[in-house]
Design a protein around this motif. Structure first.
Motif, short mmCIF file in Angstrom:
data_model
loop_
_atom_site.label_atom_id
_atom_site.label_comp_id
_atom_site.label_asym_id
_atom_site.label_seq_id
_atom_site.Cartn_x
_atom_site.Cartn_y
_atom_site.Cartn_z
N THR A 17 0.87 -1.18 0.00
CA THR A 17 0.00 0.00 0.00
C THR A 17 0.91 1.23 0.00
N GLY A 18 0.32 2.37 -0.32
CA GLY A 18 1.02 3.63 -0.12
C GLY A 18 0.90 4.07 1.32
N PRO A 19 1.43 5.24 1.66
CA PRO A 19 1.32 5.76 3.02
C PRO A 19 -0.15 6.00 3.41
N ASP A 20 -0.43 5.84 4.69
CA ASP A 20 -1.73 6.18 5.30
C ASP A 20 -2.91 5.43 4.69
N PRO A 21 -2.85 4.08 4.63
CA PRO A 21 -4.05 3.35 4.20
C PRO A 21 -5.14 3.50 5.25
N ARG A 22 -6.39 3.67 4.81
CA ARG A 22 -7.50 3.95 5.73
C ARG A 22 -8.81 3.63 5.03
N PRO A 23 -9.91 3.54 5.76
CA PRO A 23 -11.21 3.35 5.12
C PRO A 23 -11.48 4.45 4.10
N SER A 25 -9.75 4.77 1.48
CA SER A 25 -8.50 4.82 0.72
C SER A 25 -7.63 3.67 1.19
N GLY A 26 -8.10 2.45 0.92
CA GLY A 26 -7.46 1.26 1.46
C GLY A 26 -6.06 1.03 0.95
N LEU A 27 -5.72 1.59 -0.23
CA LEU A 27 -4.38 1.42 -0.78
C LEU A 27 -3.45 2.56 -0.40
N GLY A 28 -3.94 3.49 0.40
CA GLY A 28 -3.12 4.61 0.84
C GLY A 28 -2.83 5.59 -0.28
N THR A 29 -2.01 6.57 0.04
CA THR A 29 -1.67 7.62 -0.92
C THR A 29 -0.81 7.06 -2.05
N GLY A 30 -1.31 7.14 -3.27
CA GLY A 30 -0.57 6.65 -4.43
C GLY A 30 -0.63 5.16 -4.65
N VAL A 169 7.74 3.77 -7.12
CA VAL A 169 8.40 3.83 -5.81
C VAL A 169 7.51 4.66 -4.90
N LEU A 170 6.96 4.04 -3.85
CA LEU A 170 6.00 4.72 -2.98
C LEU A 170 6.68 5.43 -1.80
N GLY A 171 7.86 4.99 -1.43
CA GLY A 171 8.59 5.67 -0.36
C GLY A 171 8.20 5.26 1.04
N ALA A 172 6.95 4.86 1.22
CA ALA A 172 6.45 4.42 2.52
C ALA A 172 5.13 3.69 2.28
N GLY A 173 4.63 3.07 3.33
CA GLY A 173 3.38 2.34 3.22
C GLY A 173 3.44 1.06 4.02
#
Length: 204
Positions: A17-23, A25-30, A169-173
């Motif tokens: 997932t990308g950073p900050d997965p949440r309801p 936006s389950g895949l996170g940012t990006g 490249v997501l950088g975080a997640g």
């Protein structure tokens, strides 16, 4: 013979997932970029999605992933398991507490509260039964999330690992690999498409 196949998309830096997965936006940012291949018109991508969907006799997922796919912005009649395939194998969810209700009542859900090994065993039984009914060998697919697949690999429950490496490249997640038990892999195939590199390994 029914195989246990862990199947997941990840970034070049190892995140599912990308950073900050949440309801919502389950895949996170990006993170949507991880699954571009599943909706592409590349013939090899389409073939791989279709083959994965039709070979699935049962599917195992964690509770967090279930909450996303069964949530208001989750799967529907058009987009579901196997992306646009919207296939309907049996689904087994690993959870400490079953949900009070299910939105996707047209799918076959089983909730296992006694751990991942029991969930995989239950899914194997469903896949074996589905194989007999269909007259062809079907598999158990571990579709995630990342923690579920990582735990299954650590526990020696996985026969094959199918990775879809997205050119991002997501950088975080959420990382797929966080240490754990070393595993030897035997490369079985590499398919390069316009949107991903698809890697298939035996886990030995």
């Amino acid at each position: 013979m029914t195989r246990i196949i862990a199947d997941i998309s990840l970034s070049l830096d190892g995140f599912v997932t990308g950073p900050d997965p949440r309801p919502g936006s389950g895949l996170g940012t990006g993170g949507e970029a991880l699954h571009t291949w599943a909706f592409s018109e590349d013939p090899d991508d389409r073939r791989l999605v279709h083959e994965a969907a039709v070979r699935s006799g049962a599917v195992v997922m964690g509770r967090r992933l279930f909450d996303l796919v069964d949530g208001p912005d989750g799967w529907n009649d058009t987009i579901g398991y196997g992306a646009r395939e919207a296939a309907k194998p049996a689904f087994v969810v690993v959870t400490s507490t079953p949900p009070p209700s299910v939105r996707l009542t047209g799918l076959d859900w089983t909730f296992v509260t006694t751990g991942l090994a029991d969930a995989v065993a239950a899914a194997r039984e469903r896949a074996v039964a589905a194989s007999k009914d269909s007259g062809r060998e079907l598999d158990v697919v571990l579709m995630g999330g990342g923690a579920t697949i990582g735990s299954a690999l650590d526990a020696g429950l996985v026969d094959m690992l199918s990775l879809h490496l997205a050119p991002v490249v997501l950088g975080a997640g959420t990382p797929l690999f966080t240490g754990g038990t070393p595993r030897t892999l035997v490369q079985r195939s590499v398919t390069v498409t316009s949107t991903a590199t698809h890697l298939l390994y035996d886990v030995v």
